[in-house]
Write a protein that holds these residues in place. Structure first.
Motif, mmCIF file in Angstrom:
data_model
loop_
_atom_site.group_PDB
_atom_site.id
_atom_site.type_symbol
_atom_site.label_atom_id
_atom_site.label_comp_id
_atom_site.label_asym_id
_atom_site.label_seq_id
_atom_site.Cartn_x
_atom_site.Cartn_y
_atom_site.Cartn_z
ATOM 1 N N TYR A 63 0.853 -1.182 0.000
ATOM 2 C CA TYR A 63 0.000 0.000 0.000
ATOM 3 C C TYR A 63 0.889 1.233 0.000
ATOM 4 N N VAL A 64 0.732 2.082 -0.984
ATOM 5 C CA VAL A 64 1.487 3.329 -1.043
ATOM 6 C C VAL A 64 0.670 4.409 -0.347
ATOM 7 N N ASN A 65 1.201 4.916 0.741
ATOM 8 C CA ASN A 65 0.466 5.909 1.525
ATOM 9 C C ASN A 65 0.256 7.184 0.713
ATOM 10 N N ASP A 66 -0.993 7.571 0.553
ATOM 11 C CA ASP A 66 -1.312 8.768 -0.228
ATOM 12 C C ASP A 66 -2.070 9.806 0.594
ATOM 13 N N ILE A 67 -2.055 9.633 1.929
ATOM 14 C CA ILE A 67 -2.777 10.556 2.806
ATOM 15 C C ILE A 67 -1.804 11.136 3.823
ATOM 16 N N GLU A 68 -1.647 12.435 3.818
ATOM 17 C CA GLU A 68 -0.730 13.083 4.748
ATOM 18 C C GLU A 68 -1.209 12.908 6.185
ATOM 19 N N ASN A 69 -0.268 12.579 7.068
ATOM 20 C CA ASN A 69 -0.514 12.398 8.502
ATOM 21 C C ASN A 69 -1.420 11.208 8.818
ATOM 22 N N GLN A 70 -1.589 10.293 7.868
ATOM 23 C CA GLN A 70 -2.328 9.067 8.160
ATOM 24 C C GLN A 70 -1.457 8.164 9.034
ATOM 25 N N THR A 71 -1.993 7.716 10.162
ATOM 26 C CA THR A 71 -1.212 6.909 11.089
ATOM 27 C C THR A 71 -1.294 5.428 10.729
ATOM 28 N N PRO A 126 3.795 7.527 8.958
ATOM 29 C CA PRO A 126 4.402 7.331 7.636
ATOM 30 C C PRO A 126 4.306 8.588 6.774
ATOM 31 N N ASN A 127 5.311 8.792 5.958
ATOM 32 C CA ASN A 127 5.289 9.899 5.008
ATOM 33 C C ASN A 127 4.441 9.543 3.797
ATOM 34 N N VAL A 128 3.924 10.545 3.128
ATOM 35 C CA VAL A 128 3.234 10.312 1.860
ATOM 36 C C VAL A 128 4.234 9.722 0.872
ATOM 37 N N GLY A 129 3.809 8.673 0.179
ATOM 38 C CA GLY A 129 4.675 8.013 -0.785
ATOM 39 C C GLY A 129 5.376 6.784 -0.252
ATOM 40 N N GLN A 130 5.365 6.575 1.079
ATOM 41 C CA GLN A 130 5.981 5.374 1.634
ATOM 42 C C GLN A 130 5.158 4.138 1.276
ATOM 43 N N TYR A 185 17.240 11.813 17.496
ATOM 44 C CA TYR A 185 16.867 12.389 16.199
ATOM 45 C C TYR A 185 15.381 12.141 15.974
ATOM 46 N N THR A 186 14.604 13.200 15.835
ATOM 47 C CA THR A 186 13.153 13.050 15.784
ATOM 48 C C THR A 186 12.675 12.482 14.448
ATOM 49 N N LEU A 187 11.636 11.642 14.537
ATOM 50 C CA LEU A 187 10.975 11.078 13.373
ATOM 51 C C LEU A 187 9.601 11.727 13.202
ATOM 52 N N ASN A 188 8.955 11.438 12.083
ATOM 53 C CA ASN A 188 7.685 12.076 11.759
ATOM 54 C C ASN A 188 6.622 11.745 12.813
ATOM 55 N N GLY A 189 5.994 12.786 13.345
ATOM 56 C CA GLY A 189 4.939 12.596 14.333
ATOM 57 C C GLY A 189 5.421 12.530 15.768
ATOM 58 N N LEU A 247 20.961 5.001 17.434
ATOM 59 C CA LEU A 247 22.159 4.475 16.780
ATOM 60 C C LEU A 247 21.986 4.339 15.273
ATOM 61 N N SER A 248 20.754 4.358 14.797
ATOM 62 C CA SER A 248 20.469 4.348 13.352
ATOM 63 C C SER A 248 19.392 5.404 13.109
ATOM 64 N N PRO A 249 19.746 6.672 13.255
ATOM 65 C CA PRO A 249 18.737 7.728 13.431
ATOM 66 C C PRO A 249 17.815 7.983 12.255
ATOM 67 N N THR A 250 18.225 7.660 11.042
ATOM 68 C CA THR A 250 17.358 7.953 9.902
ATOM 69 C C THR A 250 16.510 6.746 9.488
ATOM 70 N N TYR A 251 16.680 5.615 10.169
ATOM 71 C CA TYR A 251 15.878 4.434 9.839
ATOM 72 C C TYR A 251 14.473 4.585 10.415
ATOM 73 N N ASN A 252 13.476 4.168 9.643
ATOM 74 C CA ASN A 252 12.083 4.250 10.064
ATOM 75 C C ASN A 252 11.396 2.891 9.936
ATOM 76 N N TYR A 253 11.499 2.286 8.763
ATOM 77 C CA TYR A 253 10.857 1.004 8.493
ATOM 78 C C TYR A 253 11.505 0.420 7.245
ATOM 79 N N SER A 254 11.188 -0.854 6.935
ATOM 80 C CA SER A 254 11.672 -1.462 5.696
ATOM 81 C C SER A 254 10.704 -2.546 5.254
ATOM 82 N N TYR A 255 10.284 -2.463 4.002
ATOM 83 C CA TYR A 255 9.464 -3.526 3.429
ATOM 84 C C TYR A 255 10.283 -4.409 2.489
ATOM 85 N N ILE A 256 11.547 -4.065 2.276
ATOM 86 C CA ILE A 256 12.388 -4.771 1.311
ATOM 87 C C ILE A 256 12.639 -6.216 1.730
ATOM 88 N N THR A 257 12.871 -6.435 3.038
ATOM 89 C CA THR A 257 13.182 -7.776 3.514
ATOM 90 C C THR A 257 12.067 -8.756 3.196
#
Length: 247
Positions: free
Chosen positions: A38-46, A74-78, A113-117, A211-221
């Motif tokens: 699912y590609v998130n297309d809604i801003e600030n959707q939790t 999640p950011n729009v487009g994730q 390092y703060t993340l979205n939300g 220790l990995s401040p810019t990591y948020n999630y991964s669907y690649i695995t």
């Protein structure tokens, strides 16, 4: 803070009750057992809102995507993997139940390092620290303190209220306990959410995040890709019964 805690508990209870009701009447043959992207297309959707929309457990979505924390917006487009529907959706086991009890961070590190939300209330929960410690540091709140070049001293002082959303990409100084230590090693993140790792290895969600401040999630695995490498703090502990707060 009490209002936020009440709302979180109420939401979890409602979801838990709904899950039990679903399980009691669940016909496995009627489930949608297909996972999809699912590609998130809604801003600030939790992630919670996605879970309700697709009738999945929020923790099931979190673990399918190797998320830091399901409260990160999640950011729009994730691209988010929506896992197969199950009779027992998990709404609770990945949830961090508000701020903790420590007045400083055992073993460090220093900068969050703060993340979205993110809010100070969420950050305190991820670090197992009190809200006052994250917000004010060891010497109490100083409302005259401001952030400079994205770095906020003393847990950000009076810069933010407890539930005010903080812009992503800000560094916040976190008070540390001295003497204390964490062991750190490289780690391939293959399953779960950060809470699972923190509970297993004796650290906190926030410390792994730091220790990995810019990591948020991964669907690649989940699609056969290489698991994301992260730094893993382990066995975080005080080195003496008496400690000081380095603010």
């Amino acid at each position: 803070m009490l209002n936020s805690r009440f709302m979180l508990v109420a939401l979890a209870c409602a979801m838990f009750s709904s899950a039990h009701a679903t399980n009691a009447t669940c016909d496995p043959a009627s489930l949608n057992t297909t996972s999809f992207n699912y590609v998130n297309d809604i801003e600030n959707q939790t992630v919670h809102e996605m879970a309700v929309k697709f009738n999945r457990g929020v923790c099931d979505i979190g673990r399918a995507n190797l998320m830091v924390d399901v409260s990160v917006v999640p950011n729009v487009g994730q691209t988010i993997i929506i896992p197969a529907e199950v009779c027992d959706p998990d709404w609770t086991t990945c949830i961090i139940d508000g701020p903790g009890t420590n007045d400083c961070l055992i073993g460090g590190p220093r900068l969050y390092y703060t993340l979205n939300g993110d809010t100070l209330w969420k950050i305190a929960g991820r670090l197992n620290m009190t809200l006052d410690a994250v917000q004010c540091g060891g010497d109490g709140c100083n409302t005259n303190v401001t952030c400079t070049d994205g770095i906020c001293p003393g847990g950000s002082g009076g810069q933010y209220s407890a539930n005010e959303t903080i812009s992503a990409g800000q560094f916040i100084k976190i008070p540390m306990c001295y003497p204390s230590i964490c062991e750190i090693e490289p780690y391939s993140f293959t399953a779960g959410v950060y809470k699972d790792l923190a509970d297993k290895y004796g650290s906190t969600v926030g410390q792994i995040q730091m220790l990995s401040p810019t990591y948020n999630y991964s669907y690649i695995t989940s699609e056969g890709g290489t698991p994301p490498p992260i730094g893993m703090p382990k066995n975080c502990r005080l080195l003496a019964s008496n400690y000081t707060i380095l603010d």
